[in-house]
Design a protein around this motif. Structure first.
Motif, short mmCIF file in Angstrom:
data_model
loop_
_atom_site.label_atom_id
_atom_site.label_comp_id
_atom_site.label_asym_id
_atom_site.label_seq_id
_atom_site.Cartn_x
_atom_site.Cartn_y
_atom_site.Cartn_z
N MET A 92 -110.67 32.72 -29.35
CA MET A 92 -109.69 32.41 -28.78
C MET A 92 -108.63 33.50 -29.30
N GLU A 93 -108.28 34.62 -28.39
CA GLU A 93 -107.57 35.49 -29.04
C GLU A 93 -106.14 35.47 -28.40
N ILE A 94 -105.48 34.57 -27.34
CA ILE A 94 -104.39 34.47 -26.88
C ILE A 94 -103.54 33.42 -27.40
N PRO A 95 -102.43 34.03 -28.08
CA PRO A 95 -101.59 32.99 -28.99
C PRO A 95 -101.34 31.55 -28.29
N LEU A 96 -100.84 31.92 -26.87
CA LEU A 96 -100.38 30.78 -26.04
C LEU A 96 -101.22 29.78 -25.90
N SER A 97 -102.71 30.32 -25.60
CA SER A 97 -103.76 29.29 -25.60
C SER A 97 -104.25 28.68 -26.89
N LEU A 98 -104.04 29.28 -27.88
CA LEU A 98 -104.27 28.63 -29.28
C LEU A 98 -103.35 27.63 -29.62
N THR A 99 -101.88 27.78 -29.19
CA THR A 99 -100.70 26.85 -29.52
C THR A 99 -101.12 25.47 -28.64
N MET A 100 -101.45 25.70 -27.20
CA MET A 100 -101.64 24.61 -26.39
C MET A 100 -103.01 23.67 -26.87
N ILE A 101 -103.99 24.62 -27.20
CA ILE A 101 -105.11 23.82 -27.66
C ILE A 101 -104.84 22.96 -28.94
N THR A 102 -103.97 23.53 -29.77
CA THR A 102 -103.43 22.78 -31.21
C THR A 102 -102.73 21.69 -30.80
N ILE A 103 -101.83 21.86 -29.93
CA ILE A 103 -101.15 20.56 -29.32
C ILE A 103 -101.94 19.41 -28.88
N ALA A 104 -102.86 19.87 -27.86
CA ALA A 104 -103.71 18.97 -27.16
C ALA A 104 -104.48 18.19 -28.27
N LEU A 105 -105.09 18.91 -29.00
CA LEU A 105 -106.09 18.25 -30.37
C LEU A 105 -104.99 17.40 -30.99
N ALA A 106 -103.73 17.77 -31.32
CA ALA A 106 -102.86 16.99 -31.81
C ALA A 106 -102.74 15.49 -31.20
N MET A 107 -102.66 15.94 -29.93
CA MET A 107 -102.33 14.60 -28.98
C MET A 107 -103.48 13.56 -29.15
N LYS A 108 -104.82 14.03 -29.08
CA LYS A 108 -106.05 13.38 -29.19
C LYS A 108 -106.23 12.49 -30.42
N LEU A 109 -105.89 13.34 -31.64
CA LEU A 109 -105.96 12.78 -32.82
C LEU A 109 -104.94 11.82 -33.24
N GLY A 110 -103.53 11.96 -32.74
CA GLY A 110 -102.65 11.37 -33.11
C GLY A 110 -101.63 11.73 -34.21
N ILE A 111 -101.72 13.23 -34.21
CA ILE A 111 -100.80 13.94 -35.17
C ILE A 111 -99.42 13.89 -34.77
N ALA A 112 -98.40 13.49 -35.81
CA ALA A 112 -97.11 13.90 -35.40
C ALA A 112 -96.69 15.03 -34.94
N PRO A 113 -95.76 15.34 -34.02
CA PRO A 113 -95.15 14.31 -33.34
C PRO A 113 -95.42 13.84 -32.21
N PHE A 114 -96.93 13.79 -31.94
CA PHE A 114 -97.50 13.36 -30.66
C PHE A 114 -98.22 11.86 -31.20
N HIS A 115 -97.66 11.20 -32.06
CA HIS A 115 -98.44 9.76 -32.61
C HIS A 115 -97.93 8.67 -32.28
N LEU A 116 -96.93 8.54 -31.48
CA LEU A 116 -96.15 7.32 -31.12
C LEU A 116 -97.14 6.47 -30.35
N TRP A 117 -98.23 7.00 -29.74
CA TRP A 117 -99.01 6.23 -28.95
C TRP A 117 -100.03 5.34 -29.73
N MET A 118 -100.48 5.96 -30.95
CA MET A 118 -101.36 5.33 -31.68
C MET A 118 -101.30 4.02 -31.92
N PRO A 119 -99.98 3.66 -32.65
CA PRO A 119 -99.85 1.99 -33.37
C PRO A 119 -99.63 1.05 -31.90
#
Length: 346
Positions: A89-116
């Motif tokens: 994964m050499e493209i910074p934009l792709s890495l940032t989007m992957i990080t945000i997507a995995l944070a949504m799946k794991l329920g990491i803040a600030p993408f955590h409000l769905w989990m409770p």
């Protein structure tokens, strides 16, 4: 639910997670995550209750959005680099989007409000699967990508998760929401050290699985959904209730319990990296989580009525021994002496 349908759903859950574990290709990893998501939806809606249907709908929309973002970012990376390999994964934009997507799946803040909200609409067994098994595949992808991820972004999300997980659970009375905020705070500790020492993240994740499984199995044994239900647990099973108090201290990270291991080692590692302010901030954020664990212990032990119930022995006769619970409870409490061995394994 039919036993045949249940076995198919559980098999699909296992298949999706294993596909993501063994994949080195983004499309195969995406397929595993999709199978994992679709397999748990029928388990979430088997109660046939509007609250369960609402939870399943929220979960599906969040997971579908995250999966679409993973596919989009991996496609951009493949378009610009010519490879679908996860480790390339050499493209910074792709890495940032992957990080945000995995944070949504794991329920990491600030993408955590769905989990409770999602966890509140499930029964305890499905909540156990949601809090443990469903986090394994996204965490495996984060561990694969740990050398390429943006450490500043991860540390910001880790700090927000530890503070949000502790702050959000303070005024909760529903045990499933408390466990959801506990999960958010624990995952924040894992992200904190991911780019510096991935083996500590893996150890923390395994310890989290152990502690959360023990707590959910205890709640299933008590059939407790809120704090008030736990206030009568001492009359039913005093030994198991005393173990729950120690387990809550382990979730809070107090020595000499097993939960002290990851917090101790993670604080040591980020101190070595000269992030002193971050270490102080997450330590104070851990006190917020410790407060609602102590409040649960107070409810269990110090709010029991002095009047003995006439049906005390009937309740005790209904309690069956759970061998899995005894094993995971011992591991959740007594692993601190083997900390040097655990660190040498990695």
């Amino acid at each position: 639910m039919s036993p045949y349908a249940l076995s198919m759903m559980l098999s699909s859950l296992s298949l999706g997670t294993l596909m993501t574990f063994i994949s080195h290709h983004w499309f195969l990893a995406w397929m595993g995550l999709e199978i994992n998501t679709l397999a748990i939806i029928p388990l979430m809606t088997k109660l046939h209750h509007p609250r369960a249907t609402e939870s399943a709908t929220k979960y599906f929309l969040i997971q579908a959005s995250a999966s679409a973002l993973i596919l989009f970012s991996s496609t951009i990376n493949a378009w610009l680099t010519g490879e679908w390999t996860i480790l390339n994964m050499e493209i910074p934009l792709s890495l940032t989007m992957i990080t945000i997507a995995l944070a949504m799946k794991l329920g990491i803040a600030p993408f955590h409000l769905w989990m409770p909200d999602v966890l509140q609409g499930l029964n305890l067994m499905t909540g156990l699967i949601m809090s443990t098994w469903q986090k394994m595949a996204p965490m495996a992808l984060l561990l694969l990508l740990h050398q390429q991820l943006n450490s500043n972004l991860l540390m910001i999300m880790a700090l927000l998760s530890t503070i949000g997980g502790g702050w959000g659970g303070l005024n909760q009375t529903q045990l499933r929401k408390i466990m959801a905020y506990s999960s958010i705070a624990h995952i924040g500790w894992m992200l904190l050290v991911l780019t510096f020492s991935s083996h500590l993240t893996a150890m923390n994740f395994m310890m989290y699985l152990l502690l959360t499984s023990s707590m959910f199995i205890m709640l299933i044994n008590f059939s407790a959904l809120n704090i008030n239900k736990l206030s009568t647990s001492w009359i039913k099973t005093p030994i198991l209730t005393s173990m729950m108090m120690i387990l809550l201290m382990s979730l809070g990270g107090l020595p000499p319990t097993s939960g002290f291991i990851p917090k101790w080692l993670i604080l040591q590692e980020i101190t070595k990296q000269n992030y002193m302010l971050m270490a102080i901030m997450v330590t104070f954020a851990a006190l917020l989580s410790l407060f609602f664990y102590l409040r649960l212990s107070y409810t269990i032990s110090l709010t029991t009525s002095p009047n003995m119930s006439n049906s005390k022995f009937i309740w005790r006769l209904k309690t069956k021994p759970i061998y899995l619970l005894s094993m995971v409870t011992v591991l959740s409490i007594m692993l601190l002496p083997i900390t040097p061995l655990m660190t040498n394994i990695y």
